[in-house]
Design an enzyme around this catalytic site. Structure first.
Site, PDB file in Angstrom:
ATOM      1  N   GLY A 129      -7.450   1.521  -4.846  1.00  0.00           N
ATOM      2  CA  GLY A 129      -8.518   0.906  -4.066  1.00  0.00           C
ATOM      3  C   GLY A 129      -8.351  -0.592  -3.957  1.00  0.00           C
ATOM      4  O   GLY A 129      -7.265  -1.139  -4.134  1.00  0.00           O
ATOM      5  N   ASN A 130      -9.475  -1.281  -3.670  1.00  0.00           N
ATOM      6  CA  ASN A 130      -9.445  -2.729  -3.525  1.00  0.00           C
ATOM      7  C   ASN A 130     -10.776  -3.311  -3.974  1.00  0.00           C
ATOM      8  O   ASN A 130     -11.679  -2.584  -4.387  1.00  0.00           O
ATOM      9  CB  ASN A 130      -9.128  -3.112  -2.074  1.00  0.00           C
ATOM     10  CG  ASN A 130     -10.094  -2.497  -1.083  1.00  0.00           C
ATOM     11  OD1 ASN A 130     -11.279  -2.795  -1.076  1.00  0.00           O
ATOM     12  ND2 ASN A 130      -9.578  -1.597  -0.244  1.00  0.00           N
ATOM     13  N   ARG A 131     -10.910  -4.626  -3.870  1.00  0.00           N
ATOM     14  CA  ARG A 131     -12.059  -5.327  -4.437  1.00  0.00           C
ATOM     15  C   ARG A 131     -13.232  -5.509  -3.473  1.00  0.00           C
ATOM     16  O   ARG A 131     -14.195  -6.188  -3.796  1.00  0.00           O
ATOM     17  CB  ARG A 131     -11.623  -6.711  -4.938  1.00  0.00           C
ATOM     18  CG  ARG A 131     -10.585  -6.665  -6.045  1.00  0.00           C
ATOM     19  CD  ARG A 131     -10.206  -8.086  -6.479  1.00  0.00           C
ATOM     20  NE  ARG A 131      -9.158  -8.079  -7.479  1.00  0.00           N
ATOM     21  CZ  ARG A 131      -9.376  -7.937  -8.783  1.00  0.00           C
ATOM     22  NH1 ARG A 131     -10.613  -7.797  -9.225  1.00  0.00           N
ATOM     23  NH2 ARG A 131      -8.377  -7.939  -9.642  1.00  0.00           N
TER      24      ARG A 131
END
Length: 408
Positions: A208-210
């Site tokens: 995923g990502n932030r």
């Protein structure tokens, strides 16, 4: 936000009790609030309650204080009229210009922004008559926010629940800030994606990502305040749904693609603010990947995810559809942004620098808005709703005029 004169209309639904919280928020923010309940609403919340919470007598009868012409003056003097809850009956009367009580008279005389917060059973909301009435009100410039999904009266659950009073207040605050003449997205349908996609590795892990989704949610909320019908495709956020917005949930990049393409079929503008994973694991492990002593884990092979922004830009649902992309860059920000703008084929690219506490998860953002027409607009660091409004300003300037506008 400066103090304003607000009319809070309350129609006869069980959600009338929630309007007390909305009234409290307006009053504590210093606004002068006149509550105009219908006769049916008074069966749910009495006149004394409205007077105590507002510090003013509730306006209930056309024939009270006749010398003050209340059926005209209340609407004429208002800076905002908000009806919460708005029942199917009230929406029908407003759409057809009926004036059989003080609230409907007020709606006819108001020349300020008008916000309706519907609340009713799902079948009533989905009925073609209600949908036509809602479309009529929106076409005239009123803001009819989308009901929430949840528990209704009795054991029923579905779409039709009054949105959270805090979210209704947040939308009304934005409407008051923009003023009566700036509902420039009225009659438009916009699609906004937000949050970050997650690509599962196994049942407990993901790639995923932030992204927190805050910028996309700000875009959705400000568009609703400017009068748009908004579809928000939200990926993995914990943010409360903005009032006035139809939220569609998505998890992975492929799920987000399906939801965006479906919603974009009749959209005037598509704004891809979501952080979409470029890659996903080539294989999904049906069981949790175990750590084995003395054995290094096998490398994780990745495959490309669909390029949703490029696809939407290349295969637009109709002529005149505007497509906006986002580019989160860590170096050579403008050079990389210009290259991405040309590569994706969108009309506008929002380029911002990320990392070291910038953008992701923050309440503020700065950006450069690059237009395919060669324009370049720099937005200084500030609240994300300020950037959102700047983006919509650029979108509105590029949208083709409504046929109704052309006729007039």
């Amino acid at each position: 936000m400066n103090a304003s004169r607000v009319v809070l209309g309350v129609s006869g639904g069980i959600a009338a009790y929630k309007a007390c919280e909305l009234l409290r928020r307006f009053s504590e923010s210093g606004h002068e609030v006149t509550v105009v309940p219908t006769a049916a609403a008074l069966h749910f919340v009495g006149e004394a309650t409205w007077a105590a919470l507002s510090g003013r007598p509730a306006a209930t009868e056309t024939w009270e204080r006749v010398h003050e012409v209340p059926h005209v003056r209340i609407g004429q003097q208002a800076d905002l009229v908000v009806v919460a809850p708005a029942t199917a009956d009230l929406l029908a009367k407003a759409a057809h210009g009926m004036a059989d009580d003080l609230l409907t008279n007020t709606l006819l005389t108001a020349r300020c922004p008008v916000v309706f917060a519907p609340a009713m059973h799902t079948e009533m909301w989905e009925h073609p008559a209600t949908q036509e009435n809602v479309a009529t009100l929106r076409r005239r410039g009123a803001i009819v926010i989308e009901p929430a999904v949840g528990r209704l009266t009795g054991v029923d659950t579905g779409k039709g629940r009054l949105p959270d009073p805090g979210e209704i207040f947040a939308l009304c605050r934005r409407v008051l800030q923009r003023g009566a003449l700036e509902r420039d997205l009225a009659g438009r349908h916009v699609v906004v994606s937000a949050g970050g996609t997650r690509e599962p590795l196994d049942p407990v892990r993901f790639l995923g990502n932030r992204s927190s989704g805050k910028q996309g949610y700000a875009l959705a909320a400000t568009a609703a305040a400017r009068g748009a019908r908004v579809t928000l495709v939200a990926a993995n956020t914990e943010l409360p749904a903005p009032a006035g917005v139809d939220v569609v949930r998505a998890g992975t990049a492929r799920q987000l693609r399906e939801a965006v393409l479906r919603a974009a079929e009749d959209a005037d503008a598509v704004v891809m603010a979501a952080a979409v994973a470029d890659f996903r694991p080539a294989e999904y492990a049906s069981g949790k990947i175990k750590k084995v002593d003395g054995i290094e884990p096998a490398p994780i092979a990745l495959v490309r995810n669909p390029d949703i922004l490029a696809e939407v830009a290349a295969d637009r649902a109709h002529d005149g559809q505007l497509v906006v992309g986002f580019a989160a860059e860590t170096d050579d920000v403008l050079a990389n942004g210009r290259a991405k703008l040309a590569r994706k084929g969108c009309d506008l690219l929002v380029v911002n620098e990320v990392g070291d506490g910038k953008a992701f998860g923050q309440d503020t953002n700065s950006a450069v808005l690059l237009g395919a027409d060669g324009t370049e607009v720099h937005i200084a660091d500030g609240p994300k709703d300020i950037l959102a409004d700047a983006i919509w300003d650029q979108v509105v300037a590029r949208l083709p005029r409504h046929s109704a506008e052309t006729e007039h």
